[in-house]
Design a protein around this motif. Structure first.
Motif, PDB file in Angstrom:
ATOM      1  N   GLY A 130       0.607  -1.224  -0.142  1.00  0.00           N
ATOM      2  CA  GLY A 130      -0.147   0.186  -0.016  1.00  0.00           C
ATOM      3  C   GLY A 130       0.857   1.132  -0.007  1.00  0.00           C
ATOM      4  N   PHE A 131       2.109   1.208  -0.328  1.00  0.00           N
ATOM      5  CA  PHE A 131       2.968   2.482  -0.456  1.00  0.00           C
ATOM      6  C   PHE A 131       2.621   3.041  -1.754  1.00  0.00           C
ATOM      7  CE2 PHE A 131       5.243   0.410   2.756  1.00  0.00           C
ATOM      8  CZ  PHE A 131       5.908   1.349   3.352  1.00  0.00           C
ATOM      9  N   PRO A 132       2.861   4.477  -1.839  1.00  0.00           N
ATOM     10  CA  PRO A 132       2.503   5.148  -3.044  1.00  0.00           C
ATOM     11  C   PRO A 132       3.262   4.801  -4.337  1.00  0.00           C
ATOM     12  CG  PRO A 132       3.633   6.631  -1.506  1.00  0.00           C
ATOM     13  CD  PRO A 132       3.690   5.193  -0.802  1.00  0.00           C
ATOM     14  N   LEU A 133       2.938   3.500  -4.811  1.00  0.00           N
ATOM     15  CA  LEU A 133       3.918   2.957  -5.799  1.00  0.00           C
ATOM     16  C   LEU A 133       2.610   1.954  -6.690  1.00  0.00           C
ATOM     17  CD1 LEU A 133       6.854   2.972  -6.884  1.00  0.00           C
ATOM     18  CD2 LEU A 133       6.993   0.359  -6.185  1.00  0.00           C
ATOM     19  N   SER A 134       2.312   2.587  -7.776  1.00  0.00           N
ATOM     20  CA  SER A 134       1.201   1.861  -8.523  1.00  0.00           C
ATOM     21  C   SER A 134       1.746   0.731  -9.343  1.00  0.00           C
ATOM     22  CB  SER A 134       0.404   2.966  -9.019  1.00  0.00           C
ATOM     23  OG  SER A 134       1.168   3.471 -10.228  1.00  0.00           O
ATOM     24  N   ILE A 135       0.665   0.282 -10.077  1.00  0.00           N
ATOM     25  CA  ILE A 135       0.974  -0.623 -10.946  1.00  0.00           C
ATOM     26  C   ILE A 135       1.741  -0.182 -12.167  1.00  0.00           C
ATOM     27  CG2 ILE A 135      -0.112  -2.316 -12.943  1.00  0.00           C
ATOM     28  CD1 ILE A 135       0.559  -3.909 -10.285  1.00  0.00           C
ATOM     29  N   ALA A 136       1.158   0.998 -12.546  1.00  0.00           N
ATOM     30  CA  ALA A 136       1.671   2.139 -13.455  1.00  0.00           C
ATOM     31  C   ALA A 136       3.103   2.191 -13.426  1.00  0.00           C
ATOM     32  CB  ALA A 136       0.822   3.081 -13.764  1.00  0.00           C
ATOM     33  N   ASP A 137       3.518   2.554 -12.197  1.00  0.00           N
ATOM     34  CA  ASP A 137       4.784   2.743 -11.783  1.00  0.00           C
ATOM     35  C   ASP A 137       5.717   1.501 -12.120  1.00  0.00           C
ATOM     36  OD1 ASP A 137       4.588   5.476 -10.751  1.00  0.00           O
ATOM     37  OD2 ASP A 137       3.887   4.706  -9.009  1.00  0.00           O
ATOM     38  N   ILE A 138       5.316   0.369 -11.730  1.00  0.00           N
ATOM     39  CA  ILE A 138       5.782  -1.025 -11.854  1.00  0.00           C
ATOM     40  C   ILE A 138       6.262  -1.296 -13.265  1.00  0.00           C
ATOM     41  CG2 ILE A 138       5.723  -3.557 -11.633  1.00  0.00           C
ATOM     42  CD1 ILE A 138       4.746  -3.138  -8.865  1.00  0.00           C
ATOM     43  N   LYS A 139       4.808  -0.807 -13.926  1.00  0.00           N
ATOM     44  CA  LYS A 139       5.121  -1.011 -15.649  1.00  0.00           C
ATOM     45  C   LYS A 139       6.357  -0.189 -16.132  1.00  0.00           C
ATOM     46  CE  LYS A 139       0.245  -2.404 -16.413  1.00  0.00           C
ATOM     47  NZ  LYS A 139      -0.776  -1.953 -17.036  1.00  0.00           N
ATOM     48  N   GLN A 140       6.704   0.940 -15.374  1.00  0.00           N
ATOM     49  CA  GLN A 140       7.842   1.687 -15.862  1.00  0.00           C
ATOM     50  C   GLN A 140       9.275   1.473 -15.354  1.00  0.00           C
ATOM     51  OE1 GLN A 140       7.569   4.372 -18.408  1.00  0.00           O
ATOM     52  NE2 GLN A 140       5.608   3.108 -18.597  1.00  0.00           N
ATOM     53  N   PHE A 141       9.261   0.044 -14.847  1.00  0.00           N
ATOM     54  CA  PHE A 141      10.494  -0.401 -14.499  1.00  0.00           C
ATOM     55  C   PHE A 141      11.750  -0.303 -15.411  1.00  0.00           C
ATOM     56  CE2 PHE A 141      13.308  -4.485 -13.672  1.00  0.00           C
ATOM     57  CZ  PHE A 141      13.726  -3.830 -12.507  1.00  0.00           C
ATOM     58  N   ARG A 142      12.714   0.582 -14.758  1.00  0.00           N
ATOM     59  CA  ARG A 142      14.109   0.784 -15.492  1.00  0.00           C
ATOM     60  C   ARG A 142      13.973   1.764 -16.768  1.00  0.00           C
ATOM     61  NH1 ARG A 142      18.742  -2.825 -15.215  1.00  0.00           N
ATOM     62  NH2 ARG A 142      18.750  -3.759 -13.164  1.00  0.00           N
ATOM     63  N   GLN A 143      12.710   2.424 -16.462  1.00  0.00           N
ATOM     64  CA  GLN A 143      12.634   3.556 -17.670  1.00  0.00           C
ATOM     65  C   GLN A 143      12.847   4.854 -16.816  1.00  0.00           C
ATOM     66  OE1 GLN A 143      11.942   2.177 -20.562  1.00  0.00           O
ATOM     67  NE2 GLN A 143      12.052   0.504 -19.428  1.00  0.00           N
ATOM     68  N   LEU A 144      13.161   5.816 -17.824  1.00  0.00           N
ATOM     69  CA  LEU A 144      13.716   7.214 -17.555  1.00  0.00           C
ATOM     70  C   LEU A 144      12.562   8.039 -16.579  1.00  0.00           C
ATOM     71  CD1 LEU A 144      15.787   9.144 -18.143  1.00  0.00           C
ATOM     72  CD2 LEU A 144      14.159  10.032 -19.943  1.00  0.00           C
ATOM     73  N   HIS A 145      13.143   8.439 -15.528  1.00  0.00           N
ATOM     74  CA  HIS A 145      12.519   9.293 -14.736  1.00  0.00           C
ATOM     75  C   HIS A 145      11.356   8.402 -13.780  1.00  0.00           C
ATOM     76  CE1 HIS A 145      14.883  12.396 -15.897  1.00  0.00           C
ATOM     77  NE2 HIS A 145      14.041  12.771 -17.022  1.00  0.00           N
ATOM     78  N   SER A 146      11.274   7.230 -13.804  1.00  0.00           N
ATOM     79  CA  SER A 146      10.376   6.473 -13.323  1.00  0.00           C
ATOM     80  C   SER A 146      10.426   6.335 -11.721  1.00  0.00           C
ATOM     81  CB  SER A 146      10.286   4.965 -13.488  1.00  0.00           C
ATOM     82  OG  SER A 146      11.374   4.186 -13.339  1.00  0.00           O
ATOM     83  N   LEU A 147       9.595   5.770 -10.775  1.00  0.00           N
ATOM     84  CA  LEU A 147       9.899   5.648  -9.558  1.00  0.00           C
ATOM     85  C   LEU A 147      10.216   4.150  -9.177  1.00  0.00           C
ATOM     86  CD1 LEU A 147       6.618   7.039  -8.189  1.00  0.00           C
ATOM     87  CD2 LEU A 147       8.871   8.423  -8.223  1.00  0.00           C
ATOM     88  N   THR A 148      10.489   3.555 -10.356  1.00  0.00           N
ATOM     89  CA  THR A 148      11.237   2.024 -10.141  1.00  0.00           C
ATOM     90  C   THR A 148      12.386   1.865 -11.002  1.00  0.00           C
ATOM     91  OG1 THR A 148       9.445   1.379 -11.780  1.00  0.00           O
ATOM     92  CG2 THR A 148       8.922   0.959  -9.905  1.00  0.00           C
ATOM     93  N   PRO A 149      13.479   2.604 -10.286  1.00  0.00           N
ATOM     94  CA  PRO A 149      14.819   2.527 -11.263  1.00  0.00           C
ATOM     95  C   PRO A 149      15.330   1.095 -11.035  1.00  0.00           C
ATOM     96  CG  PRO A 149      14.951   3.732  -8.992  1.00  0.00           C
ATOM     97  CD  PRO A 149      13.580   3.544  -9.490  1.00  0.00           C
TER      98      PRO A 149
END
Length: 660
Positions: free
Chosen positions: A81-100
């Protein structure tokens, strides 16, 4: 526990990892797939965090030291339940994402440390545990455990091969940090080969010898067994605990148990096989079952309740112990007022290391958030806070730490102390040994963590210890690093400035560079002006300079002496003290031009070390008086005489370069 939901949750983590790596076409599959059960069990049943308040002071701290397995952490953050969405996970290793690619502190809520360089996460975890123990010993009272949390670390085989990990483990065992629990993802595989190709040691016996409580989980897929081990670890009251969890790297893949699944995506056919193993064949990518979402909501509920109980405890604590409670509150909220540095008086001809020691001790009396020490050089570095305890097992109240001869882990541990919150970690050693610490200093800079690094014995004036101990290139090396303030003070006034700026800093580590030999208190030095990184410390006698000499540290007095010699010959130059390149670069163009007028082309730098880099201030036609060679083992006076590093030589060098 619920075996059915436990397994579904573990498989969900594995499936999210697979989808993220496949979509990014990059990343590490092996570690998260194998370690999913241990990460899940820790977070679902033990970790005390409140996703609605990720900075809650008394939360448990979690460090994924094996940072390449970042998708394990991102999956857990999302499910908890942390502020990390599925959309964020879909951006794994992408520029400026929350999932570097590797966890980054300050970028993703819930990430307590930037990890990836193996071993350092472990050491930062030790620092966090030290911070908790120190604050608990200072502020807790019977029935009022206002500081009471654990530090959990997940490490892998690669972590344990790094020297920094072993250094930190040794210190943690010596201190008996029982609130530190490390889960070892023992999959017996590294990137290139099986672990046995490089390491056949019995790590459990080694850690036991270092004073750790050691446990082992035979089946890393057995959540109940992991749960029991964690429960046992929390009952240990006098030692940190290492739990070896025997896992299978890349679990669910046909490549499991081999280094072939350590990193990189797999083929489409292999991905389909893995989804079948996890039971997600007929589901869309990044699917999270509703039952898992509901099951994981317990983490948030548990954390919210724990924080509310803590707030109630803290309110009663403030009533019972108002003075102590007020200080704790100020420490926790970073609202403790900085001391007035104008009240700190230092007089006499002192080595800047001695002046620094006096400033440190004066500061601590009014600003007791500093915790640290030296790599077995406290008497030389002047980094001991006098009349205060050194930490020892079951006695953590004192701010001093015997780090021992462990420079790398000392720096990483200090980062952990700072990251914990409420405290500022600091270290001390000789400047030449900054090389041992460099990776941890770099981590501090990357994390925007204001750890303070004190370096003494800053030049060839080290003398008879010889070239192995005489720094030449280290100062320039530190200046080359982004987001660090390097400050080399010239005298007592500038030493005060160095410490004041270090304590004011909220997002930048500071390296304070100090000398061994006494230096005079300079007439024109100014604590306030020094904050700008460079200022006119001695104007030309005729107030109309035709040249400029720029110097740092102990060489400023040499530059002023050379200025006098030149004036006697009718050559008038301005002397600039430039303790910090970084701070000067932050000033307005108008200020920079005022200090270094563009029309004055005759420029000279004086610094007893590598000269590379000074061109930016003196120009390609300028003169750089320094030393670009290794030193000699001899009394400092003989070395200085050999290289003719004197005011007379400086004046002659200037005249030869810029004839009248």
């Amino acid at each position: 526990m619920n075996s059915e939901l436990d397994q579904l949750s573990v498989d969900t983590i594995r499936n999210l990892t697979l989808d993220a790596v496949q979509k990014a076409h990059h990343g590490h599959l092996g570690m998260p797939l194998g370690a999913a059960p241990l990460g899940y069990t820790l977070w679902r049943y033990f970790l005390k965090v409140n996703p609605a308040n990720t900075e809650w002071f008394d939360r448990d701290h979690f460090v994924l030291s094996a940072g390449h397995g970042s998708m394990l952490l991102y999956s857990l953050l999302h499910l908890a339940g942390f502020p990390l969405s599925i959309a964020d996970i879909k951006q794994f290793r992408q520029l400026h994402s929350l999932t570097p690619g590797h966890p980054e502190y300050g970028k993703t809520a819930g990430v307590d440390a930037s990890t990836g360089p193996l071993g350092q996460g472990f050491a930062m975890g030790v620092g966090m545990a030290i911070a908790e123990a120190h604050l608990a010993d200072r502020f807790n009272k019977p029935n009022f455990p206002v500081i009471n949390h654990y530090t959990y670390v997940i490490s892998g085989d690669g972590d344990f091969e790094e020297g920094v990990c072993q250094e930190a483990a040794s210190l943690a065992g010596n201190l008996g940090l029982n609130k530190l629990i490390v889960l070892w993802d023992a999959n017996k595989v590294t990137s290139d080969a099986d672990l046995t190709a490089s390491n056949t040691e019995n790590e459990l016996q080694k850690f036991a010898a270092m004073g750790w409580n050691t446990l082992e989980v035979a089946d890393g897929n057995n959540c109940r067994e992991i749960y029991n081990a964690l429960s046992t670890a929390k009952r240990c009251s006098d030692k940190p605990t290492l739990i070896k969890v025997n896992t299978i790297i890349g679990y669910g893949s046909t490549l499991q148990g081999t280094n072939a699944i350590h990193s990189d995506p797999v083929s489409e056919q292999e991905a389909e096989h893995m989804k079948e193993q996890f039971g997600f064949t007929d589901k869309e990518d990044f699917y999270v079952p509703e039952e898992v979402k509901h099951w994981f909501s317990a983490v948030k509920e548990r954390g919210a309740k724990a924080e509310q109980n803590w707030l109630s405890l803290k309110q009663n604590y403030l009533k019972q112990f108002p003075q102590l409670g007020q200080q704790l509150e100020q420490i926790m909220t970073n609202e403790l007022a900085l001391p007035d540095f104008t009240d700190i008086k230092i007089t006499g001809e002192l080595a800047t290391r001695a002046a620094s020691g006096k400033v440190l001790n004066d500061i601590y009396q009014l600003y007791p958030i500093l915790v640290g020490g030296s790599g077995d050089l406290g008497t030389s570095n002047k980094t001991t806070i006098n009349n205060k305890f050194f930490m020892s097992k079951h006695r953590y109240q004192g701010p001093n730490i015997y780090f021992g001869i462990r420079e790398f882990s000392m720096a990483a541990i200090a980062n952990g102390i700072t990251l914990h919150g409420g405290l500022r970690g600091y270290t001390g050693t000789f400047l030449v040994f900054s090389d041992y610490m460099r990776s941890a200093i770099r981590q501090a800079a990357i994390m925007n963590t204001p750890t303070i690094f004190v370096f003494t014995h800053d030049s060839l004036y080290v003398g008879q210890d010889g070239p192995t101990h005489q720094p030449v290139e280290q100062l320039m090396s530190l200046r080359a690093m982004p987001n660090i303030t390097v400050f080399r003070p010239a005298d007592n006034n500038e030493v005060k400035t160095a410490w004041q700026l270090a304590l004011k800093s909220a997002t930048t580590p500071t390296a304070i560079i100090l000398n061994r030999q006494p230096v005079p208190q300079l007439a024109g030095s100014d604590s306030i002006k020094a904050e700008k990184g460079a200022y006119i410390i001695s104007e030309a006698a005729n107030n109309n300079p035709t040249g400029i000499i720029i110097a740092t540290g102990s060489e400023v007095s040499l530059a002023i002496a050379a200025q006098t010699i030149l004036a006697d010959q009718g050559v008038y130059v301005r002397v600039i003290s430039m303790p910090s390149w970084e701070l000067f670069s932050e000033q307005t163009p108008e200020y920079q031009t005022k200090i270094l007028p563009v029309n004055i082309k005759n420029r000279m730098s004086i610094e007893l070390g590598a000269t590379m880099g000074w061109q930016q201030y003196v120009g390609l036609d300028g003169v750089r008086m320094g030393y670009d060679h290794f030193g000699e083992s001899a009394p400092a006076s003989d070395i200085i005489k050999m290289i003719d590093f004197t005011p007379q030589h400086a004046a002659q060098l200037y005249l030869n370069s810029f004839p009248k």
